[in-house]
Design an enzyme around this catalytic site. Structure first.
Site, PDB file in Angstrom:
ATOM      1  N   ARG A 259       0.691  -0.993  -0.096  1.00 43.85           N
ATOM      2  CA  ARG A 259      -0.216  -0.042   0.051  1.00 43.85           C
ATOM      3  C   ARG A 259       0.440   1.183  -0.099  1.00 43.85           C
ATOM      4  O   ARG A 259       1.840   1.911   0.731  1.00 43.85           O
ATOM      5  CB  ARG A 259      -0.746   0.345   1.580  1.00 43.85           C
ATOM      6  CG  ARG A 259      -1.465   1.304   1.813  1.00 43.85           C
ATOM      7  CD  ARG A 259      -2.530   1.213   2.280  1.00 43.85           C
ATOM      8  NE  ARG A 259      -2.216   0.364   4.221  1.00 43.85           N
ATOM      9  CZ  ARG A 259      -1.869   1.145   4.418  1.00 43.85           C
ATOM     10  NH1 ARG A 259      -1.399   3.122   4.312  1.00 43.85           N
ATOM     11  NH2 ARG A 259      -1.484   0.732   5.915  1.00 43.85           N
ATOM     12  N   HIS A 263      -3.310   4.344   4.391  1.00 46.47           N
ATOM     13  CA  HIS A 263      -4.816   3.525   4.812  1.00 46.47           C
ATOM     14  C   HIS A 263      -6.200   4.199   4.114  1.00 46.47           C
ATOM     15  O   HIS A 263      -6.530   3.988   3.324  1.00 46.47           O
ATOM     16  CB  HIS A 263      -4.773   3.512   6.292  1.00 46.47           C
ATOM     17  CG  HIS A 263      -6.042   2.548   6.206  1.00 46.47           C
ATOM     18  ND1 HIS A 263      -6.648   0.952   6.304  1.00 46.47           N
ATOM     19  CD2 HIS A 263      -7.349   2.460   7.015  1.00 46.47           C
ATOM     20  CE1 HIS A 263      -7.683   0.339   6.512  1.00 46.47           C
ATOM     21  NE2 HIS A 263      -7.838   0.977   6.953  1.00 46.47           N
ATOM     22  N   TYR A 272       3.655   4.789  11.724  1.00 48.40           N
ATOM     23  CA  TYR A 272       4.582   3.187  11.724  1.00 48.40           C
ATOM     24  C   TYR A 272       4.705   2.893  10.736  1.00 48.40           C
ATOM     25  O   TYR A 272       5.508   1.696  10.487  1.00 48.40           O
ATOM     26  CB  TYR A 272       2.929   2.875  11.978  1.00 48.40           C
ATOM     27  CG  TYR A 272       1.917   2.892  10.827  1.00 48.40           C
ATOM     28  CD1 TYR A 272       2.153   2.098   9.528  1.00 48.40           C
ATOM     29  CD2 TYR A 272       0.693   3.506  10.855  1.00 48.40           C
ATOM     30  CE1 TYR A 272       0.952   2.055   8.567  1.00 48.40           C
ATOM     31  CE2 TYR A 272       0.042   3.727  10.195  1.00 48.40           C
ATOM     32  CZ  TYR A 272       0.088   3.077   8.511  1.00 48.40           C
ATOM     33  OH  TYR A 272      -0.509   3.858   8.053  1.00 48.40           O
TER      34      TYR A 272
END
Length: 363
Positions: A259, A263, A272
C-alpha cells in the site's frame, strides 16, 4: 477422500513472470499471457492509477468523505476482474474500487458510497459485483454462499472473493475457507497482502510461512504471486479460476504487494512506517513494470500510450462532474427502506416528519 498434502503447498517464492524492470523471467512456472491480454490490462492499470489520484483529489476538495487508495496495488485489482467471465461474480472490499471499475461498473456509482450517499451506488446484479464491504472478511461468507448456490444449480459460475492481509485474522475468513473446501465451492480467495492492516504490520498478524499456507488446514491449495507483476497475476488467478470452474474446488491466492499511500486520507502512515520502506516499493510499481515490458517487445508506442492516458483522463473528468453534483436529500427516505411493511410506529414517525417539513415550507 484422500488428499495429497503436497498439492496444498504454495510455491517457495511468489510466482513472477517479469522482474521489476519489466524483463521476462526465464524458466517461469507459467506461460506469459497473450499480448492482447497484457495490453488490455495495461490500459486498465493506467485508468486505475488515474482513478486513485482523482479520488484523492476529490477528498481534499470535500467531494468524497474518505478514500482508501489502491495506488500501487492496481495490478491486483485489474487482474482479479480480467480473469473472470461475464457470468462470474466479484466480491470486493472497500479498497477495491479499481477492480469494480475494471469489471464495468461506473466509477461514480462505485464512489457515491464513499461520498456518504445512502445506497451502495450500483446494482450488484448488473455487472455481478457485490457491494464493497467495509467490515473485514464478512463478504467472504457471502461469496461462498453465491458460489455454493451456483454449484447446486449446475451453473459454471466462479466467484472471486477479495480481501486484505488483515482479513485473514478474522474468524469469517476461516469459516469461509472451511465451508468452501467441504462443499467444493468454486471460489478463488484472493488476499492482497499489502504488508499492513491499517497500522499493524504483517509480522504482528501471523508467523505462518505465508498467508497462502493458511489454506492447508482446510484442504484448500494455496499459491503465492508477485502482486505487482500483472502478467503473473493474470496467469495465477486465471489458473485458479479455471480450476474452480472445472469443479476442483476453492483456491487461496496470496499476492505480495504494498500500500503505497496511507490506509485512507484520515490515516497518518508516517507513525508506523518509514519513508525508505515506501521508496523501496516505488521501483516495483506495477504500471511502469508492465509499460517497460510492452515497450521492449514493441507492443506499446507513444501514440498508444497517449491514447490510454486520454481515456483515463475522460474517466477522471466524469468522476469530477458526477461526484460534484449536490444531492438534495428526501427526509421520506429515512422510512422508505426500513421494513417491507412499515410498522405502525414507523408510519407515525414518517407522518410526523412529513408534517414538520410541510410546516417549514418543504425545507
Amino acid at each position: 477422500m484422500t488428499r495429497d498434502p503436497d498439492h496444498l503447498l504454495p510455491s517457495d517464492r511468489p510466482v513472477t513472470l517479469m522482474d521489476h524492470r519489466g524483463v521476462a523471467v526465464e524458466g517461469a512456472a507459467h506461460a506469459m499471457p497473450a499480448p492482447e491480454a497484457l495490453l488490455t490490462a495495461f490500459a486498465a492499470l493506467v485508468t486505475g492509477r488515474r482513478i486513485n489520484d482523482q479520488a484523492y483529489a476529490l477528498v481534499r476538495q470535500g467531494r468524497l468523505a474518505v478514500y482508501p487508495s489502491s495506488h500501487g496495488q492496481e495490478a491486483c485489482q485489474v487482474a482479479a476482474a480480467q480473469v473472470l467471465a461475464d457470468g462470474d461474480w466479484l466480491f470486493p472490499t472497500y479498497r477495491d474500487t479499481v477492480a469494480a471499475v475494471a469489471r464495468g461498473v461506473d466509477p461514480v456509482e462505485v464512489l457515491v458510497l464513499l461520498k456518504g450517499d445512502w445506497h451502495s451506488g450500483y446494482d450488484p446484479s448488473e455487472h455481478h459485483v457485490a457491494p464493497q464491504a467495509t467490515p473485514l472478511a464478512t463478504q467472504l461468507l457471502h461469496a461462498v454462499g453465491v458460489a455454493h448456490a451456483a454449484r447446486l444449480r449446475g451453473e459454471p459460475t466462479v466467484v472471486m472473493a477479495m480481501c486484505g492481509d488483515g482479513a485473514t485474522s478474522e474468524g469469517d475468513f476461516h469459516e469461509a475457507l472451511n465451508f468452501a473446501a467441504v462443499f467444493r465451492a468454486p471460489v478463488v480467495f484472493f488476499v492482497q497482502n499489502n504488508e499492513y492492516a491499517i497500522s499493524v504490520p504483517l509480522a504482528r498478524q501471523s508467523v505462518a510461512p505465508s498467508l497462502a499456507h493458511k489454506g492447508i488446514g482446510y484442504g484448500v491449495p494455496g499459491e503465492r504471486v508477485d502482486g505487482n507483476d500483472t502478467a503473473a497475476l493474470l496467469a495465477v488467478l486465471g489458473t485458479a479460476v479455471d480450476r474452480a470452474r472445472a469443479g476442483e474446488g476453492p483456491q487461496l491466492v496470496e499476492a505480495h504487494t504494498y500500500r503505497m499511500q496511507a490506509h485512507t486520507n484520515a490515516d497518518d502512515a508516517t507513525r508506523y512506517r518509514q519513508d525508505d520502506e515506501v521508496a523501496a516499493w516505488v521501483e516495483r510499481d506495477p504500471v511502469t513494470r508492465l509499460e517497460a515490458y510492452l515497450c521492449e517487445h514493441d507492443l506499446l508506442d507513444d501514440e498508444r500510450l497517449a491514447a490510454f492516458a486520454a481515456d483515463a483522463e475522460e474517466v477522471a473528468a466524469a468522476m469530477r462532474v458526477g461526484l460534484s453534483e449536490d444531492v438534495t436529500p428526501d427526509p421520506a427516505d429515512l422510512f422508505a427502506h426500513v421494513y417491507a411493511v412499515p410498522t405502525p410506529q414507523l408510519v407515525e414517525q414518517a407522518a410526523l416528519v412529513a408534517d414538520e417539513v410541510a410546516r417549514e415550507g418543504g425545507h
